[in-house]
Design a protein around this motif. Structure first.
Motif, PDB file in Angstrom:
ATOM      1  N   LYS A 123       0.834  -1.212   0.000  1.00  0.00           N
ATOM      2  CA  LYS A 123       0.000   0.000   0.000  1.00  0.00           C
ATOM      3  C   LYS A 123       0.864   1.257   0.000  1.00  0.00           C
ATOM      4  O   LYS A 123       1.292   1.731  -1.041  1.00  0.00           O
ATOM      5  CB  LYS A 123      -0.938  -0.042   1.206  1.00  0.00           C
ATOM      6  CG  LYS A 123      -1.918  -1.213   1.154  1.00  0.00           C
ATOM      7  CD  LYS A 123      -2.726  -1.332   2.432  1.00  0.00           C
ATOM      8  CE  LYS A 123      -3.654  -2.539   2.386  1.00  0.00           C
ATOM      9  NZ  LYS A 123      -4.380  -2.733   3.667  1.00  0.00           N
ATOM     10  N   GLY A 124       1.172   1.781   1.178  1.00  0.00           N
ATOM     11  CA  GLY A 124       1.926   3.022   1.262  1.00  0.00           C
ATOM     12  C   GLY A 124       3.328   2.965   0.705  1.00  0.00           C
ATOM     13  O   GLY A 124       3.850   3.961   0.214  1.00  0.00           O
ATOM     14  N   GLY A 125       3.966   1.787   0.789  1.00  0.00           N
ATOM     15  CA  GLY A 125       5.347   1.691   0.321  1.00  0.00           C
ATOM     16  C   GLY A 125       5.481   1.165  -1.091  1.00  0.00           C
ATOM     17  O   GLY A 125       6.594   0.924  -1.576  1.00  0.00           O
ATOM     18  N   LYS A 126       4.372   0.999  -1.773  1.00  0.00           N
ATOM     19  CA  LYS A 126       4.395   0.432  -3.127  1.00  0.00           C
ATOM     20  C   LYS A 126       5.162   1.345  -4.080  1.00  0.00           C
ATOM     21  O   LYS A 126       4.884   2.530  -4.184  1.00  0.00           O
ATOM     22  CB  LYS A 126       2.961   0.228  -3.625  1.00  0.00           C
ATOM     23  CG  LYS A 126       2.866  -0.561  -4.915  1.00  0.00           C
ATOM     24  CD  LYS A 126       1.413  -0.845  -5.254  1.00  0.00           C
ATOM     25  CE  LYS A 126       1.290  -1.697  -6.505  1.00  0.00           C
ATOM     26  NZ  LYS A 126      -0.123  -1.990  -6.843  1.00  0.00           N
ATOM     27  N   GLY A 127       6.134   0.787  -4.750  1.00  0.00           N
ATOM     28  CA  GLY A 127       6.903   1.552  -5.723  1.00  0.00           C
ATOM     29  C   GLY A 127       8.191   2.121  -5.167  1.00  0.00           C
ATOM     30  O   GLY A 127       9.203   2.167  -5.859  1.00  0.00           O
TER      31      GLY A 127
END
Length: 252
Positions: free
Chosen positions: A192-196
């Motif tokens: 979620k928040g750390g995707k990418g």
């Protein structure tokens, strides 16, 4: 006839007292900052695996659940001060904590894992690999202890944060070289928040821990009721139904 009525009323009073003996209120502390285990939605309501487990246990005990949001650093002090009766907030059982409080049987197991930026040159979780790097973790946690006791000893600079989200945000912003967290919240954040921006470096070998419910040292009655309720929700399939909403495989 009067004697019979009195006797009947006496029996009914005893039955009523027994039926209501466990119809109490159990105050349960939850952090609300550790998704998917516990988090607060836009309406400031607590949700997550811990919350669903707490409600299921209270249902089995025929108790009313009152959930209390509590910052992590104040969890154990608040329990000891009787602000609430139990902690259902993904607390790992440790010898240090057992000196102050008691724990039920486990309700799941966890393992430490480390996440890093996408462009990190780290290839493994060997402590020596973190020499000269800056590593973040949440304070007063097993991951924080690991970072301080193991990674700092190997030459890393450790930064501790009041909440895991704070460490994650600094990792995403490039202010940290790595973050130590429990495996499942780590994976949830990366999806979620750390995707990418970030990726899972790997699990920390040998760091499997039991997660249990904390109660005060002298609350053996509540601890045993909770132990029975844990066994009951596992036996009747409730635990599996809750688990399947959050995880693809068993975490017990």
């Amino acid at each position: 006839m009067k004697r019979f009525v009195r006797s009947t009323l006496a029996v009914l009073t005893v039955i009523g007292a027994c039926a209501g003996a466990h119809a109490d209120t159990v105050r349960i502390a939850v952090e609300g900052a550790y998704p998917p285990f516990n988090y607060v939605d836009s309406s400031n309501q607590l949700h997550g695996f811990d919350v669903d487990i707490a409600n299921a246990l209270c249902s089995k005990m025929k108790s009313d659940c009152k959930l209390v949001a509590q910052d992590w650093d104040g969890m154990i002090p608040g329990l000891m001060a009787k602000k609430y009766d139990a902690i259902v907030s993904s607390m790992v059982v440790t010898k240090e904590r057992e000196e102050k409080i008691s724990f039920t049987n486990r309700y799941y197991r966890t393992r430490l894992a480390i996440s890093v930026p996408q462009n990190s040159k780290l290839t493994n979780t060997n402590p020596q690999s973190f020499k000269g790097l800056v590593v973040g973790a949440q304070s007063s946690t097993t991951q924080g202890n690991y970072a301080q006791d193991v990674l700092a000893a190997a030459g890393a600079t450790v930064k501790l944060y009041p909440a895991q989200d704070d460490a994650n945000l600094d990792l995403a912003a490039g202010r940290l070289d790595a973050v130590v967290n429990d495996k499942f919240p780590n994976l949830d954040w990366l999806a979620k928040g750390g995707k990418g921006c970030c990726k899972l470096l790997g699990e920390v070998t040998g760091k499997d821990d039991d997660v249990a419910i904390a109660v005060r040292k002298n609350d053996n009655g509540l601890r045993e009721r909770l132990n029975k309720a844990i066994a009951d929700i596992i036996a009747d399939g409730t635990y599996q139904r809750i688990t399947s909403q959050y995880f693809k495989s068993s975490i017990y």
